[in-house]
Scaffold this motif. Structure first.
Motif, PDB file in Angstrom:
ATOM      1  N   LYS A  66      -5.799  20.189 -37.700  1.00 35.81           N
ATOM      2  CA  LYS A  66      -5.057  20.825 -36.602  1.00 35.81           C
ATOM      3  C   LYS A  66      -5.691  22.151 -36.176  1.00 35.81           C
ATOM      4  CE  LYS A  66      -0.537  22.992 -36.194  1.00 35.81           C
ATOM      5  NZ  LYS A  66       0.815  23.066 -36.773  1.00 35.81           N
ATOM      6  N   LYS A  67      -6.053  22.983 -37.165  1.00 35.70           N
ATOM      7  CA  LYS A  67      -6.631  24.295 -36.841  1.00 35.70           C
ATOM      8  C   LYS A  67      -7.978  24.152 -36.133  1.00 35.70           C
ATOM      9  CE  LYS A  67      -3.575  27.028 -38.821  1.00 35.70           C
ATOM     10  NZ  LYS A  67      -3.308  27.124 -40.253  1.00 35.70           N
ATOM     11  N   MET A 104      -0.672  19.954 -32.270  1.00 38.23           N
ATOM     12  CA  MET A 104      -0.138  21.238 -31.797  1.00 38.23           C
ATOM     13  C   MET A 104       0.629  21.096 -30.488  1.00 38.23           C
ATOM     14  SD  MET A 104      -2.789  24.338 -32.240  1.00 38.23           S
ATOM     15  CE  MET A 104      -3.047  25.196 -33.761  1.00 38.23           C
ATOM     16  N   ILE A 155       8.945  24.724 -28.789  1.00 33.30           N
ATOM     17  CA  ILE A 155       8.661  23.497 -29.537  1.00 33.30           C
ATOM     18  C   ILE A 155       8.392  23.762 -31.008  1.00 33.30           C
ATOM     19  CG2 ILE A 155       7.782  22.272 -27.517  1.00 33.30           C
ATOM     20  CD1 ILE A 155       4.936  22.782 -28.532  1.00 33.30           C
ATOM     21  N   ARG A 156       8.169  25.017 -31.342  1.00 36.42           N
ATOM     22  CA  ARG A 156       7.832  25.306 -32.736  1.00 36.42           C
ATOM     23  C   ARG A 156       8.126  26.771 -33.062  1.00 36.42           C
ATOM     24  NH1 ARG A 156       4.856  22.923 -36.760  1.00 36.42           N
ATOM     25  NH2 ARG A 156       3.738  24.271 -38.201  1.00 36.42           N
ATOM     26  N   PHE A 158     -13.984  29.880 -36.930  1.00 39.98           N
ATOM     27  CA  PHE A 158     -14.888  28.734 -37.129  1.00 39.98           C
ATOM     28  C   PHE A 158     -16.261  28.990 -36.504  1.00 39.98           C
ATOM     29  CE2 PHE A 158     -10.720  26.534 -37.648  1.00 39.98           C
ATOM     30  CZ  PHE A 158     -10.898  26.198 -38.984  1.00 39.98           C
ATOM     31  N   ARG A 216      -6.717  21.191 -32.616  1.00 42.64           N
ATOM     32  CA  ARG A 216      -5.409  21.253 -31.949  1.00 42.64           C
ATOM     33  C   ARG A 216      -4.620  19.942 -32.084  1.00 42.64           C
ATOM     34  NH1 ARG A 216      -4.260  25.601 -29.114  1.00 42.64           N
ATOM     35  NH2 ARG A 216      -2.501  24.510 -28.202  1.00 42.64           N
ATOM     36  N   LEU A 240     -10.530  27.553 -44.529  1.00 36.21           N
ATOM     37  CA  LEU A 240     -10.695  28.644 -43.587  1.00 36.21           C
ATOM     38  C   LEU A 240      -9.467  28.690 -42.688  1.00 36.21           C
ATOM     39  CD1 LEU A 240     -14.427  28.336 -42.411  1.00 36.21           C
ATOM     40  CD2 LEU A 240     -13.505  29.597 -44.352  1.00 36.21           C
ATOM     41  N   CYS A 241      -9.088  29.883 -42.238  1.00 38.70           N
ATOM     42  CA  CYS A 241      -7.978  30.014 -41.280  1.00 38.70           C
ATOM     43  C   CYS A 241      -6.657  29.489 -41.832  1.00 38.70           C
ATOM     44  CB  CYS A 241      -8.259  29.199 -40.022  1.00 38.70           C
ATOM     45  SG  CYS A 241      -8.951  30.119 -38.703  1.00 38.70           S
ATOM     46  N   PHE A 289      -8.613  31.251 -34.237  1.00 36.42           N
ATOM     47  CA  PHE A 289      -9.134  30.084 -34.971  1.00 36.42           C
ATOM     48  C   PHE A 289     -10.558  29.792 -34.518  1.00 36.42           C
ATOM     49  CE2 PHE A 289      -4.654  27.939 -35.255  1.00 36.42           C
ATOM     50  CZ  PHE A 289      -4.214  28.995 -36.024  1.00 36.42           C
TER      51      PHE A 289
END
Lengths: 390, 90
Positions: B33-34, B40, A319-320, A156, B37, A39-40, A152
């Motif tokens: 992670k999703k 992250m 950072i990303r 969920f 977190r 998922l996601c 996210f």
């Protein structure tokens, strides 16, 4: 007669697929969601988080977004989950110069006529809402009802609520074919076996075009790459969701863009700060197939524009970088509903950058179409069958 | 191990939360992670990724090296935005 695994099979475990699964399960349907990874992990796995009615075209798209906001409003309570939903943090569309300001002003009149509250602000007034904005800018469109959400958490939460209603999820299962009995769609082939149901919904996001091809249709849904960057967590400096005014120019009047790099990469910025303090800055709009890399040229372009608008970003670290795919459709509208010539086959894909905002209403209307056979309001404008009328 | 032990320091994600994410269907570092977190934050998983891989392996019966790592992305270390996109007006 084939065995039946569920009433409805939903293909795709992003925010759209899980929303539809939840809404169907709430109406008593037995749903099986099939997702090729986790998922996601696809379209919803790398996106922004806006619910911004003022970026939609006035008319059907705006109406649908406003209806979606109605569903969003009660969703945290209904799903019994924290979705980090801020339903009226407000949205600004920031204009650097008079050309952008004029275009955005014209559009603001259409949005007002379509029933949305928006205001055109000079930069002094805009800085009262977002003090971080540079005083060198021209002004902004302000939409008080714009919001943001955590996609996210929402996906969920839909999954958990749907499971409570008896829905089943098969992750790491790739759909390889659509099974038909005469014209009728009755199931899917996957790499883990065949599954049968009365209806099949294509909610495969940027991969929605590939899935439709398995059923023999070409919807021209293409992956459009958007690159974004993430900052270190900092104190709150961004309070609304913001885009550059040139987002409207790029989206609706690409012919007016003169900067070669902006034109080629579709660079502007959209910016928001999440609950944990990270600032997320996009965007690009690129057709590069399913290439998920990030590029220095685009990152540079995004940061450059963002700093011009919000000078204090220069001292904040990023950072990303990441990129994701928006499910582009040729007329900027998603395909929502049954497909002529394939009874039992439903499309729910092609939302491009509006998927998060429209996910809530997409879940509701698809469930209404499948369970009741019609919707509580006119959805003709989004019918997948418009591809047959070209 | 105590469920309250912190595995991802940047985002303060506990061992228990990671176990819950795996029970919820996560089979990769990205999946954890999703959902939590973990990875992250400021260090982007440099500290916790290996640990998360081991936890997934022990819970799912995979070898740690077979657990899919998260995608590595530019930049390797935090960079001041002014360095990359400095304001041309100044």
């Amino acid at each position: 007669m084939n065995k039946k695994d569920a009433d409805v099979i939903v293909i795709g475990g992003g925010i759209i697929g899980t929303a539809i699964t939840y809404q169907l399960s709430k109406r008593g349907k037995k749903v099986l969601l099939i997702e090729k990874n986790d998922l996601c992990s696809g379209t919803t796995g790398a996106c922004d988080a806006y619910i911004t009615p003022h970026t939609k075209a006035a008319g059907f798209s705006l109406d649908l977004c406003i209806k979606s906001q109605e569903v969003w409003k009660d969703l945290e309570e209904e799903l019994d989950a924290d979705l980090e939903y801020e339903h009226n943090c407000g949205g600004l569309q920031v204009c650097q110069n008079q050309t952008e300001f004029d275009l955005v002003s014209d559009n603001s009149e259409k949005l007002k006529a379509g029933g949305l509250e928006v205001h055109m602000l000079d930069i002094e007034e805009a800085r009262k809402i977002e003090p971080a904005l540079s005083e060198k800018l021209r002004g902004a469109l302000y939409c008080p009802s714009a919001g943001q959400v955590n996609p996210f958490k929402t996906t969920f939460a839909y999954m958990k609520a749907a499971k409570r209603n008896g829905a089943e999820f098969k992750n790491h299962t790739a759909v390889t074919g659509i099974i038909r009995d005469g014209e009728k769609v009755v199931g899917v082939n996957t790499d883990k076996g065949d599954y049968y149901a009365d209806a099949v919904v294509n909610a495969a996001g940027a991969w929605g075009g590939e899935i439709a091809k398995l059923a023999g249709y070409d919807f021209e849904i293409l992956p459009r790459r958007g690159q974004l960057i993430v900052s270190e967590p900092v104190k709150p400096i961004i309070h609304t969701t913001m885009q550059t005014g040139n987002y409207m120019v790029i989206k609706h009047h690409p012919e007016l863009i003169t900067d070669e790099r902006v034109k080629r990469l579709g660079i502007g910025y959209c910016i928001e700060q999440t609950d944990d303090g990270s600032i997320i800055i996009g965007f690009t709009r690129e057709f590069v197939g399913f290439d998920k890399s990030t590029t220095l040229e685009s990152i540079e372009g995004i940061i450059e524009t963002a700093i011009q608008h919000i000078p204090e970003l220069a001292d904040i670290h990023f950072i990303r970088t990441f990129s994701g795919f928006r499910p582009y459709s040729p007329d900027n509208k998603p395909y929502l509903g049954p497909v002529d010539g394939a009874p039992g086959f439903y499309m729910a894909a092609g939302h491009e950058g509006d998927g998060i905002a429209l996910s809530a209403i997409t879940g509701v209307v698809l469930a209404e179409m499948i369970v009741d056979g019609n919707t509580s309001f006119d959805m003709d404008s989004f019918s997948p069958n418009r591809i047959f009328n070209k | 191990m105590d469920r309250n032990v912190i595995i991802c320091r940047c985002q303060e994600v506990t061992y228990g939360e990671i176990l819950d994410a795996i029970a919820d269907g996560a089979t990769t570092v990205d999946g954890v992670k999703k959902r939590t977190r973990a990875g992250m934050g400021l260090c982007q998983g440099k500290t916790c990724q290996r640990r998360v891989q081991q936890i997934i392996a022990s819970q799912t019966g995979q070898k740690p090296e077979d657990v899919l790592p998260a995608t590595y992305r530019v930049p390797v270390r935090p960079i001041r935005m002014g360095v990359i996109g400095g304001n041309k007006d100044e």
